[in-house]
Enzyme design. Structure first.
Site, mmCIF file in Angstrom:
data_model
loop_
_atom_site.group_PDB
_atom_site.id
_atom_site.type_symbol
_atom_site.label_atom_id
_atom_site.label_comp_id
_atom_site.label_asym_id
_atom_site.label_seq_id
_atom_site.Cartn_x
_atom_site.Cartn_y
_atom_site.Cartn_z
ATOM 1 N N LYS A 9 0.870 -1.184 0.000
ATOM 2 C CA LYS A 9 0.000 0.000 0.000
ATOM 3 C C LYS A 9 0.903 1.228 0.000
ATOM 4 O O LYS A 9 1.430 1.642 1.033
ATOM 5 C CB LYS A 9 -0.890 -0.010 1.243
ATOM 6 N N GLU A 40 8.953 1.136 11.740
ATOM 7 C CA GLU A 40 10.015 2.145 11.660
ATOM 8 C C GLU A 40 9.313 3.491 11.693
ATOM 9 O O GLU A 40 8.678 3.897 10.722
ATOM 10 C CB GLU A 40 10.843 1.962 10.386
ATOM 11 N N GLU A 63 8.681 15.796 16.323
ATOM 12 C CA GLU A 63 9.216 15.647 14.972
ATOM 13 C C GLU A 63 8.527 16.636 14.035
ATOM 14 O O GLU A 63 7.304 16.656 13.917
ATOM 15 C CB GLU A 63 9.000 14.225 14.466
#
Length: 504
Positions: free
Chosen positions: A189, A264, A396
């Site tokens: 995907k 990850e 982040e």
């Protein structure tokens, strides 16, 4: 009269740009069961250039069935035969290197000179795992003369791969290669913001001789196509690269089925610079590490921690270098920072910049370059005197924005480096290698570079700790993820088992 300033080139459409991107299921280009599609825009004009098929659970079901049908033959294929196919995939990727670079640059905003490295990296992923699977050995253990124990590896089954929008093709290859090498069919995907380069996979796979159904691609929105893939009961493996928030959701969604997951996730990686470091090398590394790939990279050194005696000089030089970074159209070979991927992400990064203005001191960037009135552009941005509690220190940003702070000694450097929820990468600059090793061992991250910048050996484990992920990929770790290890115990002589329930 002085000549009029040259106008920056507009978004250059590459040759062969598709107007529609279908799914790839069972070796065929197919539309969504519902017939739905969604627009895909380039980040320079933010104007749709194509429609992509919008998949949901029905399309994922078709893809999983195709993968299941292909599984037995692909799993039984010898390692050498699979490796040959992987090398042919690498050849097919390399033969399309310029088209791939142009597609990737156009779709993601990545500068063309940086996009040109993606084909080489992607091809190397397939060549590397072709070598790994051929050289793979299975273990055997002898227990005296009485027993032999040996390990066999078998592919787990259909793998669900969900990939991000930054350097999408290369990161797709990073998952595709070990899955295929291990004997697993898969459903990919791709990220909905950057599906263009994934449209090259069908021709690459067909040219390489990958059997129909071994690789299936379902496009769509994460909450629909991605969620359907995560939830499917016949997909025992999920490998995901993306945000920590989405990763947490996937882990929760897979808990009831006890799926094997590899996550990850995000990063807020520190760069620790001691006063005895090679300052020029450290400065080059910081500038490249946080501003290349438009700052949209998980291992970006987005927190720069500098020993106080060097702090003012380094901060000033970093700001000066940031001001000189060339921001421009992705198709311009002179561009060093291109357009951020999508208006939603661009707005998010700008929100962080506005927050940073209140939390710290802005010394470079923070605005749209004057010569680029349209598109998702941001001048490389440097904040200094950033407190550890600031959002721009803790969260982040995933853009060309860096937070700089001082430290007084090694203990404080380690404390600051570990003072976020993340732990993906870290960079340490010092000429005292004893100290370099001490700090590397003390920093909470999955990967550390000492006097080096993000040079990766494909044999090594890749992944993070804390909010940066679960599990490791790379080298044998990837093969471990896609295979089950079964231990077989064999008696080599007479069996002497204690007898329960025998005659009195």
């Amino acid at each position: 009269m002085a000549p009029a300033p040259s106008q920056p080139p507009v978004s250059a459409s590459p040759d062969g740009l598709p107007q529609h991107i279908p799914h790839w299921i069972g070796g065929e280009a197919v539309e969504s069961v519902t017939g739905r599609s969604f627009p895909v825009a380039d980040p320079v004009t933010n104007t749709p250039y194509a429609q992509a098929a919008a998949g949901d659970e029905k399309d994922v079901e078709r893809a999983v069935l195709a993968a299941q049908h292909a599984f037995p033959a692909w799993a039984k294929l010898g390692n050498r035969e699979r490796a040959t196919i992987l090398n042919r995939i690498a050849d097919a990727i390399e033969s399309r290197h310029e088209k791939l670079a142009q597609f990737e640059s156009y779709d993601s905003g990545l500068p063309i000179t940086q996009a040109r490295g993606q084909a080489r990296r992607a091809a190397e992923n397939f060549r590397y795992f072709a070598d790994v699977i051929v050289a793979l050995h299975e273990e055997a253990f002898r227990v005296g003369e009485s027993q032999l124990n040996y390990v066999v590896r078998t592919p787990v089954g259909v793998a669900g791969l969900i990939t991000p929008w930054n350097t999408p093709f290369m990161l797709e290859s990073w998952k595709l290669a070990p899955a295929l090498a291990s004997g697993c069919p898969l459903v990919l995907k791709p990220a909905e913001w950057t599906p263009l380069s994934a449209s090259l996979w069908p021709d690459i796979l067909t040219e390489a001789g990958v059997p129909d159904g071994v690789v299936n691609i379902v496009h769509g929105i994460g909450e629909e196509a991605g969620q359907a893939l995560v939830d499917h009961p016949d997909v025992p493996l999920i490998s995901f690269t993306g945000s920590t928030t989405t990763g947490r959701h996937i882990v929760r969604s897979t808990a009831d089925q006890l799926k094997t997951v590899s996550m990850e996730l995000g990063g807020k990686s520190p760069v620790v610079i001691f006063a005895d470091a090679d300052i020029e090398a450290a400065l080059d590394s910081v500038v490249f590490g946080v501003f290349s790939l438009n700052g949209e990279r998980c291992t970006a050194g987005s927190r720069v921690l500098v020993e106080r005696s060097l702090y003012e000089e380094f901060a000033a030089r970093l700001a000066e270098r940031a001001d000189r970074v060339k921001v421009g159209p992705p198709s311009d070979p002179a561009t060093e920072v291109g357009a951020l991927v999508h208006p939603e992400h661009y707005a998010r990064v700008l929100d962080f910049v506005e927050t940073g203005r209140k939390e710290a001191r802005l010394v470079a960037g923070g605005t749209r370059p004057a010569h680029l009135p349209e598109g998702n552009y941001l001048q490389p941005t440097v904040f200094i005197d950033v407190d550890r509690t600031a959002r721009i220190f803790q969260e982040e940003i995933f853009g060309p924005v860096v937070a700089v702070a001082p430290f007084d000694d090694e203990a404080e450097a380690i404390d600051l480096a570990n003072a976020t929820p993340y732990g993906l990468a870290a960079y340490i600059w010092t000429n005292d290698l004893k100290r370099g090793h001490r700090v590397a061992h003390a920093v909470e991250s999955g990967m550390v570079w000492i006097n080096s910048h993000n040079v990766r050996d494909l044999r090594t484990p890749f992944g993070g700790v804390k909010a940066s992920g679960l599990g490791r990929e790379g080298g044998a770790h990837s093969i471990d993820f896609y295979t089950e290890s079964k231990i077989v115990h064999v008696a080599m002589g007479d069996v002497h088992t204690p007898r329960f329930g025998g005659p009195a």
